[in-house]
Design a protein around this motif. Structure first.
Motif, PDB file in Angstrom:
ATOM      1  N   SER A  66      86.556  33.952  30.475  1.00  0.00           N
ATOM      2  CA  SER A  66      86.510  32.915  29.445  1.00  0.00           C
ATOM      3  C   SER A  66      85.244  32.092  29.626  1.00  0.00           C
ATOM      4  CB  SER A  66      87.745  32.000  29.521  1.00  0.00           C
ATOM      5  OG  SER A  66      87.770  31.274  30.738  1.00  0.00           O
ATOM      6  N   GLY A  67      84.918  31.310  28.580  1.00  0.00           N
ATOM      7  CA  GLY A  67      83.764  30.425  28.636  1.00  0.00           C
ATOM      8  C   GLY A  67      82.538  30.958  27.925  1.00  0.00           C
ATOM      9  N   ILE A  68      82.531  32.234  27.599  1.00  0.00           N
ATOM     10  CA  ILE A  68      81.412  32.846  26.898  1.00  0.00           C
ATOM     11  C   ILE A  68      81.949  34.056  26.144  1.00  0.00           C
ATOM     12  CG2 ILE A  68      80.764  34.298  28.856  1.00  0.00           C
ATOM     13  CD1 ILE A  68      77.825  33.946  28.032  1.00  0.00           C
ATOM     14  N   ALA A  69      81.407  34.339  24.982  1.00  0.00           N
ATOM     15  CA  ALA A  69      81.882  35.448  24.167  1.00  0.00           C
ATOM     16  C   ALA A  69      81.587  36.786  24.838  1.00  0.00           C
ATOM     17  CB  ALA A  69      81.229  35.399  22.795  1.00  0.00           C
ATOM     18  N   PRO A  70      82.506  37.735  24.757  1.00  0.00           N
ATOM     19  CA  PRO A  70      82.268  39.057  25.365  1.00  0.00           C
ATOM     20  C   PRO A  70      80.993  39.720  24.858  1.00  0.00           C
ATOM     21  CG  PRO A  70      84.576  38.816  24.747  1.00  0.00           C
ATOM     22  CD  PRO A  70      83.856  37.630  24.182  1.00  0.00           C
ATOM     23  N   GLU A  71      80.682  39.530  23.567  1.00  0.00           N
ATOM     24  CA  GLU A  71      79.465  40.145  23.036  1.00  0.00           C
ATOM     25  C   GLU A  71      78.203  39.514  23.637  1.00  0.00           C
ATOM     26  OE1 GLU A  71      81.248  37.450  19.753  1.00  0.00           O
ATOM     27  OE2 GLU A  71      81.952  38.854  21.288  1.00  0.00           O
ATOM     28  N   ALA A  72      78.294  38.220  24.015  1.00  0.00           N
ATOM     29  CA  ALA A  72      77.162  37.581  24.694  1.00  0.00           C
ATOM     30  C   ALA A  72      76.995  38.139  26.105  1.00  0.00           C
ATOM     31  CB  ALA A  72      77.358  36.074  24.733  1.00  0.00           C
ATOM     32  N   LEU A  73      78.120  38.305  26.806  1.00  0.00           N
ATOM     33  CA  LEU A  73      78.061  38.901  28.143  1.00  0.00           C
ATOM     34  C   LEU A  73      77.402  40.276  28.101  1.00  0.00           C
ATOM     35  CD1 LEU A  73      81.492  38.154  29.881  1.00  0.00           C
ATOM     36  CD2 LEU A  73      79.235  37.396  30.618  1.00  0.00           C
ATOM     37  N   ALA A  74      77.727  41.036  27.070  1.00  0.00           N
ATOM     38  CA  ALA A  74      77.187  42.389  26.959  1.00  0.00           C
ATOM     39  C   ALA A  74      75.666  42.395  26.785  1.00  0.00           C
ATOM     40  CB  ALA A  74      77.852  43.125  25.802  1.00  0.00           C
ATOM     41  N   GLU A  75      75.110  41.270  26.349  1.00  0.00           N
ATOM     42  CA  GLU A  75      73.670  41.178  26.134  1.00  0.00           C
ATOM     43  C   GLU A  75      72.891  40.746  27.386  1.00  0.00           C
ATOM     44  OE1 GLU A  75      74.236  39.678  21.468  1.00  0.00           O
ATOM     45  OE2 GLU A  75      73.305  38.380  22.977  1.00  0.00           O
ATOM     46  N   ILE A  76      73.610  40.392  28.446  1.00  0.00           N
ATOM     47  CA  ILE A  76      72.961  39.853  29.642  1.00  0.00           C
ATOM     48  C   ILE A  76      72.740  40.980  30.649  1.00  0.00           C
ATOM     49  CG2 ILE A  76      73.139  38.176  31.515  1.00  0.00           C
ATOM     50  CD1 ILE A  76      75.016  36.539  29.703  1.00  0.00           C
ATOM     51  N   PRO A  77      71.507  41.384  30.890  1.00  0.00           N
ATOM     52  CA  PRO A  77      71.262  42.536  31.765  1.00  0.00           C
ATOM     53  C   PRO A  77      71.666  42.300  33.209  1.00  0.00           C
ATOM     54  CG  PRO A  77      69.193  41.450  31.206  1.00  0.00           C
ATOM     55  CD  PRO A  77      70.251  40.841  30.332  1.00  0.00           C
ATOM     56  N   GLY A  78      71.654  41.046  33.639  1.00  0.00           N
ATOM     57  CA  GLY A  78      71.971  40.756  35.028  1.00  0.00           C
ATOM     58  C   GLY A  78      73.427  40.438  35.285  1.00  0.00           C
ATOM     59  N   TYR A  79      74.311  40.652  34.291  1.00  0.00           N
ATOM     60  CA  TYR A  79      75.744  40.451  34.494  1.00  0.00           C
ATOM     61  C   TYR A  79      76.279  41.672  35.239  1.00  0.00           C
ATOM     62  CZ  TYR A  79      80.731  39.956  33.348  1.00  0.00           C
ATOM     63  OH  TYR A  79      82.105  39.854  33.413  1.00  0.00           O
ATOM     64  N   ARG A  80      76.678  41.477  36.500  1.00  0.00           N
ATOM     65  CA  ARG A  80      77.003  42.603  37.381  1.00  0.00           C
ATOM     66  C   ARG A  80      78.340  42.373  38.098  1.00  0.00           C
ATOM     67  NH1 ARG A  80      73.808  46.724  36.256  1.00  0.00           N
ATOM     68  NH2 ARG A  80      73.916  47.473  38.409  1.00  0.00           N
ATOM     69  N   PRO A  81      79.440  42.328  37.372  1.00  0.00           N
ATOM     70  CA  PRO A  81      80.732  42.082  38.022  1.00  0.00           C
ATOM     71  C   PRO A  81      81.269  43.323  38.730  1.00  0.00           C
ATOM     72  CG  PRO A  81      81.071  42.520  35.707  1.00  0.00           C
ATOM     73  CD  PRO A  81      79.572  42.519  35.929  1.00  0.00           C
ATOM     74  N   GLY A  82      82.345  43.113  39.494  1.00  0.00           N
ATOM     75  CA  GLY A  82      83.054  44.227  40.104  1.00  0.00           C
ATOM     76  C   GLY A  82      82.197  45.017  41.074  1.00  0.00           C
ATOM     77  N   PHE A 134      76.463  37.360  38.424  1.00  0.00           N
ATOM     78  CA  PHE A 134      75.188  37.364  37.705  1.00  0.00           C
ATOM     79  C   PHE A 134      74.089  37.488  38.752  1.00  0.00           C
ATOM     80  CE2 PHE A 134      78.099  35.205  34.892  1.00  0.00           C
ATOM     81  CZ  PHE A 134      77.784  35.708  33.646  1.00  0.00           C
ATOM     82  N   GLU A 135      73.149  38.390  38.512  1.00  0.00           N
ATOM     83  CA  GLU A 135      72.114  38.638  39.506  1.00  0.00           C
ATOM     84  C   GLU A 135      71.374  37.363  39.885  1.00  0.00           C
ATOM     85  OE1 GLU A 135      70.715  43.260  39.132  1.00  0.00           O
ATOM     86  OE2 GLU A 135      69.535  41.747  38.063  1.00  0.00           O
ATOM     87  N   GLN A 139      64.766  38.549  44.264  1.00  0.00           N
ATOM     88  CA  GLN A 139      63.917  39.490  43.552  1.00  0.00           C
ATOM     89  C   GLN A 139      62.760  38.673  42.975  1.00  0.00           C
ATOM     90  OE1 GLN A 139      66.006  41.254  40.176  1.00  0.00           O
ATOM     91  NE2 GLN A 139      67.304  39.456  39.967  1.00  0.00           N
ATOM     92  N   GLU A 140      61.758  39.347  42.491  1.00  0.00           N
ATOM     93  CA  GLU A 140      60.571  38.618  42.043  1.00  0.00           C
ATOM     94  C   GLU A 140      60.772  37.953  40.685  1.00  0.00           C
ATOM     95  OE1 GLU A 140      56.710  40.707  43.088  1.00  0.00           O
ATOM     96  OE2 GLU A 140      58.160  42.356  43.343  1.00  0.00           O
ATOM     97  N   TYR A 141      61.553  38.570  39.833  1.00  0.00           N
ATOM     98  CA  TYR A 141      61.802  38.048  38.484  1.00  0.00           C
ATOM     99  C   TYR A 141      63.291  38.189  38.178  1.00  0.00           C
ATOM    100  CZ  TYR A 141      56.751  38.863  38.026  1.00  0.00           C
ATOM    101  OH  TYR A 141      55.388  38.872  38.218  1.00  0.00           O
ATOM    102  N   VAL A 142      63.854  37.200  37.498  1.00  0.00           N
ATOM    103  CA  VAL A 142      65.258  37.290  37.115  1.00  0.00           C
ATOM    104  C   VAL A 142      65.438  36.709  35.716  1.00  0.00           C
ATOM    105  CG1 VAL A 142      65.806  35.095  38.290  1.00  0.00           C
ATOM    106  CG2 VAL A 142      67.630  36.719  37.757  1.00  0.00           C
ATOM    107  N   VAL A 143      66.194  37.433  34.890  1.00  0.00           N
ATOM    108  CA  VAL A 143      66.516  36.970  33.543  1.00  0.00           C
ATOM    109  C   VAL A 143      67.752  36.074  33.610  1.00  0.00           C
ATOM    110  CG1 VAL A 143      67.401  37.689  31.287  1.00  0.00           C
ATOM    111  CG2 VAL A 143      65.460  38.886  32.307  1.00  0.00           C
ATOM    112  N   ILE A 144      67.653  34.898  33.000  1.00  0.00           N
ATOM    113  CA  ILE A 144      68.764  33.947  32.933  1.00  0.00           C
ATOM    114  C   ILE A 144      69.057  33.656  31.473  1.00  0.00           C
ATOM    115  CG2 ILE A 144      69.538  31.611  33.501  1.00  0.00           C
ATOM    116  CD1 ILE A 144      67.795  31.720  35.981  1.00  0.00           C
ATOM    117  N   ASP A 145      70.325  33.740  31.102  1.00  0.00           N
ATOM    118  CA  ASP A 145      70.738  33.496  29.725  1.00  0.00           C
ATOM    119  C   ASP A 145      71.073  32.022  29.535  1.00  0.00           C
ATOM    120  OD1 ASP A 145      72.575  33.446  27.276  1.00  0.00           O
ATOM    121  OD2 ASP A 145      71.981  35.565  27.326  1.00  0.00           O
TER     122      ASP A 145
END
Length: 533
Positions: A66-82, A134-135, A139-145
């Motif tokens: 919860s707290g963010i739409a599933p479709e938004a999570l799907a757009e985040i490359p650094g979302y790495r659960p499980g 979330f990653e 690392q040298e560069y990280v994408v943050i949503d």
């Protein structure tokens, strides 16, 4: 954006106690809601070792529900659960070098500090977190949503900082903020409004629910508690002194739940097994009264874990990285009449602690004792104790050392599900409040920033070593084995630099060592390091 490379060096945790140094991890593309942060530096935290040991069973590695739409999570490359490989590192500072067209709160060129605990993004048992599901920044560069770092209430989890302080000094704010947060956390000294209340045994609630009322009250006889497994409660009032019943009640506490034991003249005939890990990670609390009125048990819960006038303070494990911060905070607190004792079992580490904190304590006229407890055990009577060592028996010993009305801060992150035997009878008789907190919030980080700006603290007193990516294995091993005399800062852009303690710089990197000030890190030393002069 043409100067952004296609690949980068990164540390990735790929399984339980398994990590790799990936020299060719792709640099993720930036979406409309996202920013690319070029990492200047990132500290290594003991919490990183917990993620390494637990991996996909860590509560902050779970799916966000919860707290963010599933479709938004799907757009985040650094979302790495499980079980997906993730990049650790939640104590960074960096510069935003690219931003999507729908980013509104930040812009290219902003230098930011990351508050890693994204509390509005909930997992089944915790929350989303930078460096976990979330990653993170090793690392040298990280994408943050932006949808992760700006909550629905408008709270921002990226904190703007100036170019003045070194990256190491800023990166060290996060661990200092977790210390600050452990004192600032607001405790609850009443029944949770709208919560679930379990009443075990026969007794009168008195005034307990006159001003604060639960939504549901469940009544149970002592022998029925074991049958409530699977249920959770915000408050449990137990009119009973039977240790087994109390232990069964404690297992029914929900997150931030309070168990109040009403002894009514009875006595608990042995130590009680309590989940000390949940005190730290789930914020569960214990109180009680030797009398008949449960309101008397709640009444002695302090508003916060802050130091109080005249407190006799003991920091157990004070010579480690976090212990140094607690000790320094105590001697610079400005609270009248406090005395501070810092303990460890290593003379070398204690001597380093004395050298760091001693002059500050002397200047502020705060009595400071440094004690090797392997040779000189502490005697009871302390009124504020903080335990830096993740061993339940040591937290239990801290309780035994606690005097009347004491606060015991179980600061060290003992995994939830770890039990220890505690003198709950003594806790209730002496009104000893045992607390624990995990992480920090933005206000804690801003408090530390203000203290840096006002010259109250220098976060770099905690810095013991530096490394590039090549030295990560040695660095994380030093944290696991507790051989480091302080914090270790990683500079991801330095691919081949191994682990170097500041005390070794004069022989290994003399051009950097000459820029230190009284043996401490400076921005000039950092510039020399990065320039490779």
């Amino acid at each position: 954006m043409s100067d952004i490379p296609a690949t980068q060096h990164a540390i990735q945790i790929v399984g339980v106690d398994e990590f790799v140094l990936n020299p060719a991890k792709p640099v993720d593309e930036v979406g409309p809601h996202q920013m690319l942060l070029k990492v200047e530096a990132c500290g290594i935290c003991f919490s990183d070792t917990k993620l390494l040991h637990a991996f996909d069973s860590h509560p902050r590695k779970a799916e966000v529900i919860s707290g963010i739409a599933p479709e938004a999570l799907a757009e985040i490359p650094g979302y790495r659960p499980g079980g997906r490989a993730t990049v650790p590192g939640h104590e960074p500072v960096g510069c935003i070098i690219a931003a999507g067209e729908q980013v509104t709160h930040f812009e290219v060129g902003d230098r930011v500090l990351v508050q890693a605990d994204w509390k509005h993004l909930r997992t089944p048992k915790s929350n989303g977190a930078f460096g976990y599901n979330f990653e993170g920044a090793l690392q040298e560069y990280v994408v943050i949503d932006e949808r992760c770092v700006v909550s629905p209430s408008g709270e921002e989890f990226l904190i703007h900082v100036t170019d003045g302080p070194s990256a190491a000094a800023v990166g060290l704010i996060e661990p200092w903020a977790t210390v600050e947060g452990s004192y600032a956390w607001a405790e609850r000294n009443h029944v949770a409004d709208g919560g679930r209340l379990l009443v075990v045994g026969d007794g009168d609630l008195g005034s307990l629910t006159s001003q604060h009322q639960p939504a549901e009250t469940v009544l149970a006889a002592p022998q029925e508690v074991a049958g409530l497994g699977g249920e959770t409660f915000d408050d449990i009032v137990c009119f009973c002194s039977d240790a087994e019943v109390i232990e069964a009640c404690a297992k029914l506490l929900g997150t931030r739940g309070v168990l109040c034991v009403v002894l009514g003249g009875g006595r608990i005939d042995r130590k009680v097994s309590l989940d000390i890990g949940r005190v730290h990670y789930d914020f569960i609390r214990f109180c009680g009264t030797t009398g008949d009125d449960p309101a008397d048990g709640y009444a002695w819960i302090p508003a916060t874990g802050e130091l109080r006038t005249g407190d006799k303070v003991a920091i157990i494990g004070a010579a480690g990285p976090m212990g140094q911060m607690h000790t320094m905070r105590a001697v610079t607190s400005g609270v009248p009449g406090v005395t501070v004792t810092g303990t460890d079992v290593s003379d070398d580490r204690l001597e380093h602690l004395r050298g760091v904190v001693g002059p500050v304590a002397e200047a502020r006229e705060v009595p400071l004792k440094i004690v090797n407890t392997s040779a000189a055990p502490l005697k009871p009577g302390y009124t504020h104790l903080s335990c830096m060592v993740p061993v339940p028996a040591l937290v239990s010993q801290a309780v035994d050392l606690a005097g009347e009305g004491a606060i015991v801060n179980a600061f060290a992150g003992i995994p939830a599900g770890t039990f220890g035997d505690f003198d709950l009878q003594g806790i209730i008789e002496r009104r000893v409040f045992m607390l624990g907190t995990s992480g920090s919030d933005v206000s804690d980080m801003r408090t530390v920033l203000r203290k840096i700006e006002d010259g109250v603290i220098d976060t770099t007193i905690s810095l013991d070593a530096i490394t590039g990516m090549a030295g990560f294995a040695d660095a994380i091993g030093s944290v696991i084995n507790r051989t480091s005399g302080g914090k270790i800062m990683v500079f991801p852009s330095l691919h081949d630099l191994g682990l170097i303690r500041l005390a070794e710089l004069e022989t290994k990197l003399p051009h950097v060592a000459e820029k230190l000030k009284n043996g401490r890190w400076t921005k000039e030393a950092e510039e020399a390091l990065l320039a490779g002069e």
